[in-house]
Write a protein that holds these residues in place. Structure first.
Motif, PDB file in Angstrom:
ATOM      1  N   MET A  32       0.050  11.554  -9.431  1.00 33.84           N
ATOM      2  CA  MET A  32       0.382  11.138  -8.068  1.00 33.84           C
ATOM      3  C   MET A  32       1.851  11.423  -7.779  1.00 33.84           C
ATOM      4  SD  MET A  32       0.016   7.369  -6.265  1.00 33.84           S
ATOM      5  CE  MET A  32       0.999   6.529  -7.515  1.00 33.84           C
ATOM      6  N   ASP A  75       0.033   4.288   0.632  1.00 34.34           N
ATOM      7  CA  ASP A  75      -1.282   4.909   0.479  1.00 34.34           C
ATOM      8  C   ASP A  75      -1.132   6.252  -0.212  1.00 34.34           C
ATOM      9  OD1 ASP A  75      -1.638   7.327   2.655  1.00 34.34           O
ATOM     10  OD2 ASP A  75      -0.276   5.784   3.395  1.00 34.34           O
ATOM     11  N   ASP A  76      -1.834   6.411  -1.305  1.00 32.12           N
ATOM     12  CA  ASP A  76      -1.899   7.704  -1.990  1.00 32.12           C
ATOM     13  C   ASP A  76      -0.524   8.329  -2.220  1.00 32.12           C
ATOM     14  OD1 ASP A  76      -3.204   9.806  -3.244  1.00 32.12           O
ATOM     15  OD2 ASP A  76      -3.341  10.986  -1.400  1.00 32.12           O
ATOM     16  N   VAL A  89      -6.735   5.391   6.434  1.00 34.19           N
ATOM     17  CA  VAL A  89      -6.969   5.518   4.990  1.00 34.19           C
ATOM     18  C   VAL A  89      -7.950   4.465   4.512  1.00 34.19           C
ATOM     19  CG1 VAL A  89      -5.867   5.368   2.718  1.00 34.19           C
ATOM     20  CG2 VAL A  89      -4.735   6.588   4.581  1.00 34.19           C
ATOM     21  N   ALA A 145      -9.497   1.450   2.633  1.00 34.74           N
ATOM     22  CA  ALA A 145      -9.352   0.615   1.442  1.00 34.74           C
ATOM     23  C   ALA A 145      -8.202   1.056   0.546  1.00 34.74           C
ATOM     24  CB  ALA A 145     -10.655   0.617   0.645  1.00 34.74           C
ATOM     25  N   GLY A 146      -7.752   2.300   0.670  1.00 36.67           N
ATOM     26  CA  GLY A 146      -6.669   2.771  -0.189  1.00 36.67           C
ATOM     27  C   GLY A 146      -5.292   2.352   0.264  1.00 36.67           C
ATOM     28  N   LEU A 147      -5.184   1.691   1.397  1.00 36.49           N
ATOM     29  CA  LEU A 147      -3.888   1.288   1.938  1.00 36.49           C
ATOM     30  C   LEU A 147      -3.521  -0.111   1.456  1.00 36.49           C
ATOM     31  CD1 LEU A 147      -1.580   2.040   3.936  1.00 36.49           C
ATOM     32  CD2 LEU A 147      -2.896   0.838   5.691  1.00 36.49           C
ATOM     33  N   ARG A 148      -2.265  -0.278   0.999  1.00 42.88           N
ATOM     34  CA  ARG A 148      -1.761  -1.573   0.535  1.00 42.88           C
ATOM     35  C   ARG A 148      -0.641  -2.032   1.448  1.00 42.88           C
ATOM     36  NH1 ARG A 148      -1.656   1.781  -3.490  1.00 42.88           N
ATOM     37  NH2 ARG A 148       0.608   1.746  -3.653  1.00 42.88           N
TER      38      ARG A 148
END
Length: 325
Positions: free
Chosen positions: A1, A147-148, A185, A187-190
């Motif tokens: 990543m 995110d990602d 995005v 569910a991948g976003l915090r």
């Protein structure tokens, strides 16, 4: 990543670490007036990313971020790791970016403070509820959206959005439109909340750390002349343990049996000065009481070449003896 952060400009777009002289970037502000700008250097080493913040072209803070956590890092450690990776020819990447001090303050908050507790989990998948909730609670601080590998920072004051910094947002794209793509995005976003920093944190730089390594090593050598190496080492280790109870930063130093001083303390210049002064005070009191060492004379010998810098930092004022330099 690959970690990506907002930037106003890219002085050095992301490239191979082996192509770049990192110490040259960090010292460019000393040579070139146009390089005296705020910004940050991002170094990607595998899953780890190191950030070095600059103000006026001078590095003043560093941090690490990786899948397992984040936090401040010693500038000296970052330089050493980068030099090692560059020599090995590993696939590290580096970029140098311009950013406002307000953005750096927001980023530093997420890297140097703990997330703020919240009564209920923040659901980044429901922006229609997230922003009204912050407004209802009159939140003041920084909201980080990640995110990602991309990191975005939104500043709030009493629940109202004031400004934000967004990774990879084109200047022509309005913030509301860009945020819609971020929240897509799912569910991948915090979403994480952090306090607002009143001022930028400052860590002791490599030269400052090296100054105190020389002071510790010089004290060891001088005490060893009066007591022998083994006794001197034992005295420094005992003094380190005593000083560390009040000044944890001194525990970051390591003294080898050969007398070499190593370690990369993560602390402000003031905290480092306080800790080393307390440590050497413990050692010299013991050396004076049990071996007749003159503490003031010993400090004068060890500190002579660095006396002006030490005087400026108030090091001598922290010692219980009058030092004539």
């Amino acid at each position: 990543m690959i970690y990506r952060f907002p930037a106003d400009s890219a002085y050095l777009p992301r490239t191979k670490l082996s192509y770049v002289n990192l110490p040259g970037i960090l010292s460019d502000g000393k040579r070139d007036r146009s390089a005296r700008v705020p910004g940050y250097v991002a170094v990607q080493l595998g899953e780890r990313c190191f950030l070095v913040f600059l103000r006026g072209g001078e590095p003043f803070f560093a941090a690490r971020i990786h899948p397992g956590g984040r936090g401040p890092a010693a500038l000296s450690e970052v330089l050493r790791l980068c030099a090692t990776e560059s020599e090995r020819g590993e696939g590290g990447q580096i970029g140098y970016y311009g950013a406002s001090e307000d953005q750096l303050r927001a980023m530093a908050s997420t890297l140097s403070t703990e997330p703020l507790p919240w009564a209920e989990p923040l659901d980044a998948a429901r922006p229609e509820r997230l922003f009204p909730l912050l407004r209802e609670r009159s939140f003041s601080g920084v909201l980080e959206l990640a995110d990602d590998g991309r990191h975005h920072y939104l500043s709030f004051d009493d629940g109202a959005f004031r400004t934000g910094w967004f990774s990879e947002r084109a200047a022509t794209v309005p913030i509301p439109d860009f945020l819609r793509t971020v929240f897509d995005v799912g569910a991948g976003l915090r979403a994480t909340l952090y306090p607002r920093l009143a001022e930028l944190p400052v860590l002791a730089g490599p030269g400052f750390v090296d100054l105190y390594r020389r002071m510790i090593g010089g004290t060891l050598r001088e005490v060893a002349l009066a007591t022998g190496r083994e006794t001197a080492l034992a005295m420094l280790q005992r003094g380190q343990g005593l000083a560390a109870m009040e000044h944890p930063v001194v525990a970051s130093f390591d003294i080898t049996p050969e007398g070499r001083v190593a370690g990369d303390p993560v602390a402000s210049p003031t905290a480092l000065t306080d800790g080393v002064a307390a440590w050497l005070t413990e050692v010299l009191i013991s050396a004076s009481d049990h071996h007749g060492v003159d503490p003031a004379a010993l400090v004068e010998r060890v500190a002579r070449d660095s006396r002006f810098v030490l005087q400026e930092q108030g090091f001598f004022a922290r010692l219980p003896w009058a030092v004539a330099l």
